[in-house]
Each structure stands twice: as C-alpha cells, then as structure tokens.
Enzyme design. Structure first.
Site, short mmCIF file in Angstrom:
data_model
loop_
_atom_site.label_atom_id
_atom_site.label_comp_id
_atom_site.label_asym_id
_atom_site.label_seq_id
_atom_site.Cartn_x
_atom_site.Cartn_y
_atom_site.Cartn_z
N CYS A 115 0.83 -1.20 0.00
CA CYS A 115 0.00 0.00 0.00
C CYS A 115 0.88 1.27 0.00
O CYS A 115 1.44 1.63 -1.02
CB CYS A 115 -0.98 -0.03 1.17
SG CYS A 115 -2.34 1.16 0.99
N HIS A 214 -3.53 -5.16 0.84
CA HIS A 214 -2.95 -5.52 2.14
C HIS A 214 -2.94 -7.03 2.34
O HIS A 214 -3.87 -7.59 2.93
CB HIS A 214 -3.75 -4.85 3.27
CG HIS A 214 -3.47 -3.40 3.41
ND1 HIS A 214 -2.54 -2.89 4.30
CD2 HIS A 214 -3.99 -2.33 2.76
CE1 HIS A 214 -2.50 -1.57 4.19
NE2 HIS A 214 -3.37 -1.21 3.27
N GLU A 216 -1.41 -8.72 4.43
CA GLU A 216 -1.40 -9.06 5.86
C GLU A 216 -2.81 -9.12 6.46
O GLU A 216 -3.02 -9.64 7.56
CB GLU A 216 -0.54 -8.07 6.65
CG GLU A 216 -1.20 -6.77 7.06
CD GLU A 216 -1.41 -5.77 5.93
OE1 GLU A 216 -2.03 -4.71 6.18
OE2 GLU A 216 -0.95 -6.03 4.80
#
Length: 236
Positions: A115, A214, A216
């Site tokens: 990002c 993202h 994660e």
C-alpha cells in the site's frame, strides 16, 4: 534453522495506548509479522532511525524487506501541492522508508512494498501519486478502518502474473494511488477501474514487487512466500 530475516518498517506514533500506558510508540499491526512468519520468514521490526547510514546498515543485515502500509506520503516528496484531503505528513517515516528503499534497490535486496510502501517505491523512482481516489477506502458507507475486497487483474508477462495467474479478490483500504510511473517500474496488476495495483522493477538487479492491497489482512501467502523464497536464495 530460522528462516530468512525479513525487516518490516513501522509506524512512529506520538501517542499509543496499552494497559495503563499512553506513550510514544513504534508499532505495526500484528498481521504483518504473522504473515512473514507463516511464509517461513523471521520477522524483525525497523522503526525510523535518523542516524546517517542507518538504512544501509539495516539493509546489509537483512535477507528481505517489507515497506508497510500507513499514512499518506508527503506530496512535497514528489513535487506536488497538498490536496486538502491528504493526511498529515510523517516526515521521519518518509525519510526512513525512502532511505530503506534506496538501499534495497542499490544492493539488490528482495523488496516488497504494501500500500503506502508501493506508493513510496513509485516516489523513490521519480513517480507521482494521485492524492485522492474514491471507492478504494473500505466498504461503501461502512465504518472507517475496515478493509474492503475488490478484484485485481494481473498484467500478463509480469512477476505478479506468475504468482497470481488469475484475477483475485484482495483486501484493500487506501485513498491514494500511483499516478505517473517511476523510472524503471512497470504495472503488474490493475483494478477494474484501471488503478495500478502492483509495481515491479524488472531491471533493478533484484526482486522488487509492490502491491496496493494488504496481504497481511488476508490469508493468501503467495506474495509473501515469493519474498521469503527470494530472500532465502539470496542468503544461500
């Protein structure tokens, strides 16, 4: 034997709260280190360090590097006037992460941007950013700080397309994006509205990939496993 050592850049906040404490803190959402660990890496956090040469010294000790998501990049970094919708600057973090990116590119260290990390990679290579973009900041009408899913389409022939051969739904939350591509960078994926969703540096001499979403916040390990695989091969 421990996996490759993967550095993760962090936030630097004037005040964070845990237990009875309210203090300045360097912090990072746990999804980042957990994903690195799940992908076979050994995670280490890299808070901003203003010391001369600190970024190069850190990169020299790492097997791979992740530049994490976070606040908006200061428009002054790419020669633009500030849009009223751009968030407050984070000068210590901008300086630190740009130095880390520069050292990683120079040394060929495997590098993944997430990002903001993708946006900073573009700025580090001389590119510019769109300062406000509608429709990518979470579920429409939903609360702040909640990831939304949208589809990204890999560009054929790119590293991203090798890792993700089909369009894939990804978790995302951002309001800024790549505008003019930086020197040596190519788009690895796009959203359905044309927004650049991945960047690569095929001629940089190392493995460099950045994604606008993202990983994660999801469970897909393919991008992180590619990073840790390259990091492990580099370590030997």
């Amino acid at each position: 034997m421990p996996g490759p050592l993967i550095g993760l850049s962090t936030y630097l906040e004037e005040e964070a709260r845990w237990g009875v404490w309210r203090q300045p803190a360097a912090l990072l959402p746990a999804g980042y280190h957990r994903l690195v660990q799940a992908a076979g890496g050994l995670a280490v956090l890299l808070p901003p360090d203003p010391a001369p040469g600190a970024a190069a010294a850190a990169v020299a000790r790492l097997d791979g590097l992740v530049i994490a998501g976070g606040p908006d990049v200061d428009p002054a970094r790419y020669g633009a006037s500030r849009d009223p919708r751009t968030g407050p600057p984070a000068p210590e973090r901008d300086a630190w992460e740009l130095a880390l990116i520069g050292a990683a590119l120079e040394s060929g260290l495997p590098l993944l941007g997430v990002c903001r990390g993708m946006q900073l990679l573009n700025v580090a290579c001389g590119g510019t950013l769109v300062q406000h973009l509608e429709g990518h900041g979470g579920p429409p009408g939903g609360p702040a700080g909640v990831f939304a899913e949208h589809t990204v389409v890999p560009v054929p022939g790119t590293e991203l397309a090798r890792l993700l051969p089909e369009p894939v739904a990804v978790p995302a939350y951002h309001h800024q994006a790549v505008d003019r591509l930086g020197s040596g960078l190519v788009a690895g994926a796009r959203a359905e509205d044309g927004t650049v969703e991945a960047l690569e540096a095929p001629g940089a001499g190392g493995w460099t990939l950045a994604v606008q979403w993202h990983p994660e916040a999801g469970t897909d390990l393919r991008v992180l496993r590619a990073l840790t695989g390259r990091a492990a091969a580099r370590r030997g």
